[in-house]
Design a protein around this motif. Structure first.
Motif, PDB file in Angstrom:
ATOM      1  N   UNK A 137      28.442  34.960  32.516  1.00 25.03           N
ATOM      2  CA  UNK A 137      28.770  36.371  32.760  1.00 25.03           C
ATOM      3  C   UNK A 137      29.185  36.366  34.215  1.00 25.03           C
ATOM      4  N   UNK A 138      28.202  35.822  35.155  1.00 23.24           N
ATOM      5  CA  UNK A 138      28.532  35.828  36.466  1.00 23.24           C
ATOM      6  C   UNK A 138      29.991  35.141  37.033  1.00 23.24           C
ATOM      7  N   UNK A 139      30.073  34.183  36.075  1.00 23.70           N
ATOM      8  CA  UNK A 139      31.457  33.618  36.436  1.00 23.70           C
ATOM      9  C   UNK A 139      32.447  34.414  36.112  1.00 23.70           C
ATOM     10  N   UNK A 140      32.514  35.195  34.795  1.00 25.32           N
ATOM     11  CA  UNK A 140      33.445  35.913  34.251  1.00 25.32           C
ATOM     12  C   UNK A 140      33.601  37.170  35.502  1.00 25.32           C
ATOM     13  N   UNK A 141      32.732  37.603  36.028  1.00 26.79           N
ATOM     14  CA  UNK A 141      32.731  38.896  36.992  1.00 26.79           C
ATOM     15  C   UNK A 141      33.487  38.499  38.220  1.00 26.79           C
ATOM     16  N   UNK A 142      33.056  37.034  38.944  1.00 26.37           N
ATOM     17  CA  UNK A 142      33.742  36.347  39.908  1.00 26.37           C
ATOM     18  C   UNK A 142      35.232  36.701  39.667  1.00 26.37           C
ATOM     19  N   UNK A 143      35.402  35.696  38.455  1.00 26.34           N
ATOM     20  CA  UNK A 143      36.876  35.628  38.176  1.00 26.34           C
ATOM     21  C   UNK A 143      37.637  36.967  38.115  1.00 26.34           C
ATOM     22  N   UNK A 144      36.899  37.896  37.284  1.00 28.28           N
ATOM     23  CA  UNK A 144      37.476  39.351  37.194  1.00 28.28           C
ATOM     24  C   UNK A 144      37.830  40.015  38.788  1.00 28.28           C
ATOM     25  N   UNK A 145      36.963  39.835  39.635  1.00 31.76           N
ATOM     26  CA  UNK A 145      37.070  40.387  40.804  1.00 31.76           C
ATOM     27  C   UNK A 145      38.133  39.678  41.721  1.00 31.76           C
ATOM     28  N   UNK A 146      38.363  38.497  41.597  1.00 34.72           N
ATOM     29  CA  UNK A 146      39.235  37.730  42.307  1.00 34.72           C
ATOM     30  C   UNK A 146      40.755  38.116  41.739  1.00 34.72           C
ATOM     31  N   UNK A 147      40.779  38.172  40.240  1.00 37.96           N
ATOM     32  CA  UNK A 147      41.914  38.706  39.648  1.00 37.96           C
ATOM     33  C   UNK A 147      42.398  40.185  40.119  1.00 37.96           C
ATOM     34  N   UNK A 148      41.433  40.968  40.363  1.00 41.83           N
ATOM     35  CA  UNK A 148      41.667  42.305  40.696  1.00 41.83           C
ATOM     36  C   UNK A 148      42.330  42.156  42.119  1.00 41.83           C
ATOM     37  N   UNK A 149      41.607  41.456  42.950  1.00 40.19           N
ATOM     38  CA  UNK A 149      42.129  41.351  44.364  1.00 40.19           C
ATOM     39  C   UNK A 149      43.461  40.686  44.359  1.00 40.19           C
ATOM     40  N   UNK A 150      43.820  39.571  43.784  1.00 44.18           N
ATOM     41  CA  UNK A 150      45.100  39.065  43.714  1.00 44.18           C
ATOM     42  C   UNK A 150      46.216  39.833  43.154  1.00 44.18           C
TER      43      UNK A 150
END
Length: 337
Positions: free
Chosen positions: A226-239
């Motif tokens: 879950x934590x990994x998915x959230x980090x990836x999601x935030x990075x995806x939103x920023x990028x």
């Protein structure tokens, strides 16, 4: 007056004269009139540019291109003096196609372009605002028809830019110019519309689908997943946000300039797109920054009870036309076929 032939000449939309041949030549040599100034004398069937009359030298007669034919009608002033010729609007069919030449040395001046646009807008404020409002309404209607927005957005949008461009050039423009994209180059504009919008929309949808997938994965997984998915999601939103901002700005500006090249020069969409990209590539970061400034102006317009967007939007669109005129100002006119 002596036995010399007498001439009439056009200036600021009015007929001037009669004037002797030698004095007319002196006006040209002093810069009071240009090689494109319309002149006429008795025996001529129509008004003609100075550079094509018998008073011009051979060098002068070859230098400038022909200008659009304009009807001159008589109107009597209030003082009851001699009628003065008034230039009438040029019909769309009579507007000559231009062979634009990119000024390779031109660098966008964001402040100067917006300044020129604001000065022009102030000179006729409400017509600009009203015509831009009509454009927004037409775009809103087209978007409600769903698939048509992929073909009609550019033909509609370019109309206001074309109107502003004609005003920048000192030409007579009217509400009919809003629909010029449907009179010249409609097919090319529709193709540009489709080619530019679909790939960009596809990338945005891909980012959206991946983000939704990550949200679902984060909701159904536990622990570190879950934590990994959230980090990836935030990075995806920023990028994704950076991509949409930068790429979207560039694509939008390429579309603006390519559309103007299609209607102004009647170029095929491939040539217009290639030339627009070449210009934007030479001014890459200024193009992106300019569009970001335009977007911020639109946001400010929305905050001003929304109707402010008709003012800020018109201002930005006029600035786009000003940049186009400055960048592709070296031209030769082709006769209407």
């Amino acid at each position: 007056m002596s036995s010399e032939e007498v001439w009439f000449y056009e200036k600021s939309g009015e007929r001037n004269g009669p004037i002797e041949s030698t004095k007319l030549v002196q006006l040209f040599e002093s810069g009071e009139i240009t090689s494109e100034t319309l002149v006429w004398k008795e025996g001529m069937s129509d008004w003609t540019p100075f550079n094509r009359c018998e008073l011009a030298t051979e060098e002068e007669s070859l230098s400038p291109p022909p200008i659009p034919k304009r009807e001159v009608v008589a109107s009597t002033n209030s003082g009851g003096s001699e009628p003065q010729g008034v230039l009438q609007p040029v019909a769309a069919a009579d507007i000559p196609r231009r062979e634009a030449i990119l000024n390779e040395d031109y660098q966008i001046g964001i402040r100067s372009s917006l300044g020129k646009a604001w000065d022009l807008m102030k000179s006729d404020f409400w017509p600009y605002v009203g015509l831009f409002a009509i454009t927004v309404i037409l775009l809103s209607v087209a978007s409600q028809l769903m698939v048509t927005i992929f073909f009609l957005m550019y033909p509609i949008m370019v109309g206001f830019n074309w109107y502003a461009l004609r005003r920048i050039r000192g030409e007579v423009a009217s509400i009919d110019d809003l629909f010029f994209g449907f009179k010249r180059g409609f097919g090319g504009l529709a193709v540009l519309n489709l080619l530019i919008m679909l790939p960009f929309l596809f990338v945005i949808m891909l980012i959206y689908v991946v983000a939704i997938g990550l949200i679902i994965f984060a909701a159904e997984s536990g622990g570190g997943g879950e934590e990994t998915a959230i980090v990836i999601l935030v990075a995806l939103i920023v990028v994704g946000g950076i991509f949409v901002t930068l790429a979207g700005s560039l694509v939008t500006m390429i579309g603006y300039f390519a559309s103007l090249l299609v209607v102004d020069c009647d170029w095929p969409w491939k040539r217009a797109l290639s030339e627009a990209w070449r210009f934007c590539k030479n001014n890459l970061w200024k193009i992106i920054l300019f569009h970001i400034v335009m977007s911020l102006l639109s946001v400010l317009g929305i905050l001003a009870f929304y109707v402010g967007i008709f003012v800020t939007g018109a201002w930005g669109a006029i600035a786009v036309s000003q940049i186009y005129e400055d960048a592709f100002g070296d031209v030769k006119r082709d006769p209407v076929s």
